[in-house]
Design a protein around this motif. Sequence first.
Motif, PDB file in Angstrom:
ATOM      1  N   THR A  75       0.717  -1.122  -0.018  1.00 41.96           N
ATOM      2  CA  THR A  75      -0.187  -0.098   0.099  1.00 41.96           C
ATOM      3  C   THR A  75       0.937   1.313  -0.215  1.00 41.96           C
ATOM      4  OG1 THR A  75      -0.165  -0.121   2.580  1.00 41.96           O
ATOM      5  CG2 THR A  75      -2.010  -1.090   0.976  1.00 41.96           C
ATOM      6  N   ARG A  76       1.918   1.277   0.236  1.00 41.88           N
ATOM      7  CA  ARG A  76       2.919   2.461   0.420  1.00 41.88           C
ATOM      8  C   ARG A  76       3.127   2.961  -1.195  1.00 41.88           C
ATOM      9  NH1 ARG A  76       8.573   2.003   3.368  1.00 41.88           N
ATOM     10  NH2 ARG A  76       7.221   0.455   4.295  1.00 41.88           N
ATOM     11  N   SER A  77       3.043   2.076  -2.121  1.00 42.26           N
ATOM     12  CA  SER A  77       2.860   2.339  -3.498  1.00 42.26           C
ATOM     13  C   SER A  77       1.510   2.808  -4.002  1.00 42.26           C
ATOM     14  CB  SER A  77       3.348   1.447  -4.244  1.00 42.26           C
ATOM     15  OG  SER A  77       2.450   0.048  -4.581  1.00 42.26           O
ATOM     16  N   LEU A  78       0.341   2.881  -3.104  1.00 41.59           N
ATOM     17  CA  LEU A  78      -0.846   3.019  -3.876  1.00 41.59           C
ATOM     18  C   LEU A  78      -1.144   4.306  -3.030  1.00 41.59           C
ATOM     19  CD1 LEU A  78      -2.576  -0.231  -2.963  1.00 41.59           C
ATOM     20  CD2 LEU A  78      -1.586   0.292  -5.031  1.00 41.59           C
ATOM     21  N   ASP A  79      -2.489   5.000  -3.874  1.00 41.93           N
ATOM     22  CA  ASP A  79      -3.107   6.311  -3.107  1.00 41.93           C
ATOM     23  C   ASP A  79      -4.060   5.546  -2.017  1.00 41.93           C
ATOM     24  OD1 ASP A  79      -5.565   5.403  -4.202  1.00 41.93           O
ATOM     25  OD2 ASP A  79      -5.232   6.557  -6.176  1.00 41.93           O
ATOM     26  N   PRO A 174      16.875  12.762   5.614  1.00 43.53           N
ATOM     27  CA  PRO A 174      16.290  12.743   4.105  1.00 43.53           C
ATOM     28  C   PRO A 174      14.923  12.062   3.674  1.00 43.53           C
ATOM     29  CG  PRO A 174      18.550  12.387   3.733  1.00 43.53           C
ATOM     30  CD  PRO A 174      18.322  12.248   5.084  1.00 43.53           C
ATOM     31  N   PHE A 175      14.861  10.875   4.545  1.00 45.08           N
ATOM     32  CA  PHE A 175      13.312  10.284   4.822  1.00 45.08           C
ATOM     33  C   PHE A 175      12.161  11.171   4.862  1.00 45.08           C
ATOM     34  CE2 PHE A 175      16.634   7.292   6.247  1.00 45.08           C
ATOM     35  CZ  PHE A 175      16.842   6.716   5.148  1.00 45.08           C
ATOM     36  N   ALA A 176      12.461  12.146   5.903  1.00 47.17           N
ATOM     37  CA  ALA A 176      11.407  12.972   6.054  1.00 47.17           C
ATOM     38  C   ALA A 176      10.864  14.144   5.015  1.00 47.17           C
ATOM     39  CB  ALA A 176      11.577  14.167   7.146  1.00 47.17           C
ATOM     40  N   GLN A 177      11.783  14.099   3.898  1.00 44.30           N
ATOM     41  CA  GLN A 177      11.516  14.981   2.675  1.00 44.30           C
ATOM     42  C   GLN A 177      10.840  14.275   1.616  1.00 44.30           C
ATOM     43  OE1 GLN A 177      12.238  17.919   3.444  1.00 44.30           O
ATOM     44  NE2 GLN A 177      12.961  17.406   5.432  1.00 44.30           N
ATOM     45  N   ASP A 178      10.387  12.905   2.099  1.00 45.14           N
ATOM     46  CA  ASP A 178       9.751  12.142   1.013  1.00 45.14           C
ATOM     47  C   ASP A 178       8.656  12.819   0.343  1.00 45.14           C
ATOM     48  OD1 ASP A 178       9.408   8.928   0.274  1.00 45.14           O
ATOM     49  OD2 ASP A 178       7.452   9.850   0.202  1.00 45.14           O
ATOM     50  N   ALA A 179       8.572  12.526  -1.038  1.00 39.61           N
ATOM     51  CA  ALA A 179       7.558  13.639  -1.802  1.00 39.61           C
ATOM     52  C   ALA A 179       6.180  13.126  -1.591  1.00 39.61           C
ATOM     53  CB  ALA A 179       7.870  13.268  -3.395  1.00 39.61           C
ATOM     54  N   THR A 180       6.023  12.009  -1.077  1.00 38.83           N
ATOM     55  CA  THR A 180       4.655  11.546  -0.868  1.00 38.83           C
ATOM     56  C   THR A 180       4.310  11.421   0.555  1.00 38.83           C
ATOM     57  OG1 THR A 180       4.607  10.347  -2.747  1.00 38.83           O
ATOM     58  CG2 THR A 180       2.749   9.844  -1.284  1.00 38.83           C
ATOM     59  N   PHE A 181       5.166  11.119   1.444  1.00 35.95           N
ATOM     60  CA  PHE A 181       4.900  10.750   2.894  1.00 35.95           C
ATOM     61  C   PHE A 181       5.950  11.803   3.812  1.00 35.95           C
ATOM     62  CE2 PHE A 181       3.881   6.689   0.706  1.00 35.95           C
ATOM     63  CZ  PHE A 181       2.556   6.710   1.003  1.00 35.95           C
ATOM     64  N   MET A 329      11.231   5.616 -19.360  1.00 34.24           N
ATOM     65  CA  MET A 329      10.164   4.636 -18.987  1.00 34.24           C
ATOM     66  C   MET A 329       8.898   5.221 -18.662  1.00 34.24           C
ATOM     67  SD  MET A 329      12.070   1.261 -16.986  1.00 34.24           S
ATOM     68  CE  MET A 329      12.621   2.598 -15.641  1.00 34.24           C
ATOM     69  N   ILE A 330       8.658   6.655 -18.848  1.00 31.22           N
ATOM     70  CA  ILE A 330       7.669   7.381 -18.724  1.00 31.22           C
ATOM     71  C   ILE A 330       7.075   8.031 -19.859  1.00 31.22           C
ATOM     72  CG2 ILE A 330       8.014   7.543 -16.210  1.00 31.22           C
ATOM     73  CD1 ILE A 330       8.812  10.314 -16.580  1.00 31.22           C
ATOM     74  N   ALA A 366       4.123  17.446  -9.763  1.00 34.46           N
ATOM     75  CA  ALA A 366       3.883  18.534  -9.251  1.00 34.46           C
ATOM     76  C   ALA A 366       3.270  18.584  -7.663  1.00 34.46           C
ATOM     77  CB  ALA A 366       2.603  19.093 -10.092  1.00 34.46           C
ATOM     78  N   ASP A 367       2.762  17.104  -7.284  1.00 38.20           N
ATOM     79  CA  ASP A 367       2.596  16.910  -5.930  1.00 38.20           C
ATOM     80  C   ASP A 367       2.785  15.394  -5.421  1.00 38.20           C
ATOM     81  OD1 ASP A 367       0.435  15.296  -7.156  1.00 38.20           O
ATOM     82  OD2 ASP A 367      -1.017  17.086  -7.034  1.00 38.20           O
ATOM     83  N   GLY A 368       2.504  15.114  -4.208  1.00 36.28           N
ATOM     84  CA  GLY A 368       2.728  13.805  -3.846  1.00 36.28           C
ATOM     85  C   GLY A 368       2.115  12.816  -4.774  1.00 36.28           C
ATOM     86  N   ASP A 369       0.962  12.913  -5.115  1.00 31.52           N
ATOM     87  CA  ASP A 369       0.202  11.570  -6.055  1.00 31.52           C
ATOM     88  C   ASP A 369       0.756  11.966  -7.212  1.00 31.52           C
ATOM     89  OD1 ASP A 369      -1.533  11.524  -4.051  1.00 31.52           O
ATOM     90  OD2 ASP A 369      -3.278  12.648  -4.784  1.00 31.52           O
ATOM     91  N   ALA A 370       1.276  12.706  -7.889  1.00 29.72           N
ATOM     92  CA  ALA A 370       1.948  12.614  -9.261  1.00 29.72           C
ATOM     93  C   ALA A 370       3.387  12.170  -9.230  1.00 29.72           C
ATOM     94  CB  ALA A 370       2.208  14.359  -9.774  1.00 29.72           C
ATOM     95  N   SER A 371       3.876  12.581  -7.905  1.00 27.65           N
ATOM     96  CA  SER A 371       5.276  11.856  -7.743  1.00 27.65           C
ATOM     97  C   SER A 371       4.996   9.947  -7.610  1.00 27.65           C
ATOM     98  CB  SER A 371       6.100  12.340  -6.564  1.00 27.65           C
ATOM     99  OG  SER A 371       6.246  13.655  -6.759  1.00 27.65           O
ATOM    100  N   LEU A 372       4.035   9.835  -6.853  1.00 26.73           N
ATOM    101  CA  LEU A 372       3.820   8.346  -6.672  1.00 26.73           C
ATOM    102  C   LEU A 372       3.435   7.646  -8.066  1.00 26.73           C
ATOM    103  CD1 LEU A 372       3.442   6.305  -4.361  1.00 26.73           C
ATOM    104  CD2 LEU A 372       0.941   6.960  -4.072  1.00 26.73           C
ATOM    105  N   ASP A 373       2.664   8.597  -8.815  1.00 28.96           N
ATOM    106  CA  ASP A 373       2.529   7.867 -10.158  1.00 28.96           C
ATOM    107  C   ASP A 373       3.661   7.759 -10.984  1.00 28.96           C
ATOM    108  OD1 ASP A 373       0.145   7.262 -12.288  1.00 28.96           O
ATOM    109  OD2 ASP A 373       1.151   8.982 -13.102  1.00 28.96           O
ATOM    110  N   ILE A 374       4.576   8.652 -10.935  1.00 27.95           N
ATOM    111  CA  ILE A 374       5.886   8.514 -11.772  1.00 27.95           C
ATOM    112  C   ILE A 374       6.565   7.192 -11.215  1.00 27.95           C
ATOM    113  CG2 ILE A 374       8.084   9.492 -12.130  1.00 27.95           C
ATOM    114  CD1 ILE A 374       6.644  12.276 -12.392  1.00 27.95           C
ATOM    115  N   ALA A 375       6.662   7.091  -9.875  1.00 28.07           N
ATOM    116  CA  ALA A 375       7.233   5.984  -9.312  1.00 28.07           C
ATOM    117  C   ALA A 375       6.733   4.953  -9.660  1.00 28.07           C
ATOM    118  CB  ALA A 375       7.180   6.104  -7.715  1.00 28.07           C
TER     119      ALA A 375
END
Length: 474
Positions: A75-79, A174-181, A329-330, A366-375
């Motif tokens: 779930t860490r890879s899901l919205d 650096p973990f605290a700067q995670d783009a999503t979490f 790949m994107i 542009a935001d956390g969700d977009a970054s997660l989608d790229i990942a």
Amino acid sequence: MHVDLLLADAPAPIEVPAERVRAAMDPASVLVVLDDDPTGTQSVAGLPVLTRWEREDLDWAMAQDAPALYVLTNTRSLDQTAAEQRNREIVAVALDAAEARGRRVTFVSRSDSTLRGHFPLETDVLTEAIVARGHAAPHLVVLVPAFPDAGRITVDAVHHWVVDGEATPVGETPFAQDATFGFRSSDLRDWVAEKTGGRIAREAVHSLALTTIRRGPEAVADELRTLPAGTVVAVDVVDEHDMRAVAIALHELDREGLGALLRVGPPYPRAHIGQEVPDVVRPEDLDLRAERGGLVVVGSHVPLTTAQLAALREARPATATIELDARSMIDERREAHLDAQARAVADAIEAGTVIVHTSRELITGADGDASLDIARRVSSGIVELVARVLELAPPRFVIAKGGITSSDVASEALRIRRAQVVGPMLPGIVSLWQPEAGPAVGIPYIVFAGNVGDTDSLAAVVQTLAGDDDPAAG
């Protein structure tokens, strides 16, 4: 701050044998660990792990009669919406399977020891799902993110990352700067308030301190027993015995009808079931195919992984290394790029071990969700490549580096539906699975989190499995 200074005023450590935990357990209970990426298994051995949660899968896992089982939710890879749905599905199936087997379930939401993940969403949803099935709501929500084997400890409710004896509050890493979490707070009381948007105030979070824990399980139980229903408890942990003392107390409260929902880092489930710290897996413990090299797949972008990749390449200059370009790949180049690189890997693996890594540029949206989608798109590219290599030239072993990477490679590329956790490849970290069914049977799979180990850890694991199988080695 040096860790010795941090612990200068802490009570002396206590000894709590693992067998004392086992004696406190209800033999009919089973710990169902919903693991938000597969790296949570790195601290345990001899337990079943699932990447699917159909009834037949849970029935198989329950039939192993193990004290705990892992369900890989990823779930860490899901919205948030998808994560919520997945948690609800697993609770329903797990409760049905446990009832059929005559077992009682304690649910564990296993997440990141550096505080990334869907909190409070997952603990909220699990509580709702448990109640919806007619069971009592957990009396406490217990936070134990500590991972002493990997240098993550909690002291006076402040969570730290320890490297070379220096303890840094995790909110400053650096973990605290995670783009999503991402987050700001290192004090778990502030972190809960931050993550709940103030719904749970700092003052409402109970700090279970070393001063209580190191007085023994009875003192812990006495303190927790007084807390109001629904209290979130932030637990101090510096070593294994701290976790075992808490585990015994929670077993005692559970017998009194005061159950807990656990939100933990990797090692706590081991402590909760009274499992000894597993021995490191040795090459002679495995039946490794000899005809081809292994495959090392590196997807994580945290700085530690990048340093480990560099050290691996320096240690094994003759090992074939193939890069997957993340930008290719994107966009429209994806198919051609994956086809060419998969063929290159398959050709090279006939002669020796191959390293595959994504380009080290971290592409964010542009935001956390977009970054997660790229990942996810980059990770799906890695999955496609590994799946093609499996068809063209099955490797002797597979190492996957990074949480999302290792999850997707296991469930999608290698199609590992059920596996047994053999044990760790390094003390307390890096999990080795033996697939129980599917095309990867006979291929040991090594789950290597992005944020564990030291600079030379990846090279050490590769050396253990591959030896000197480079075509130019020696």
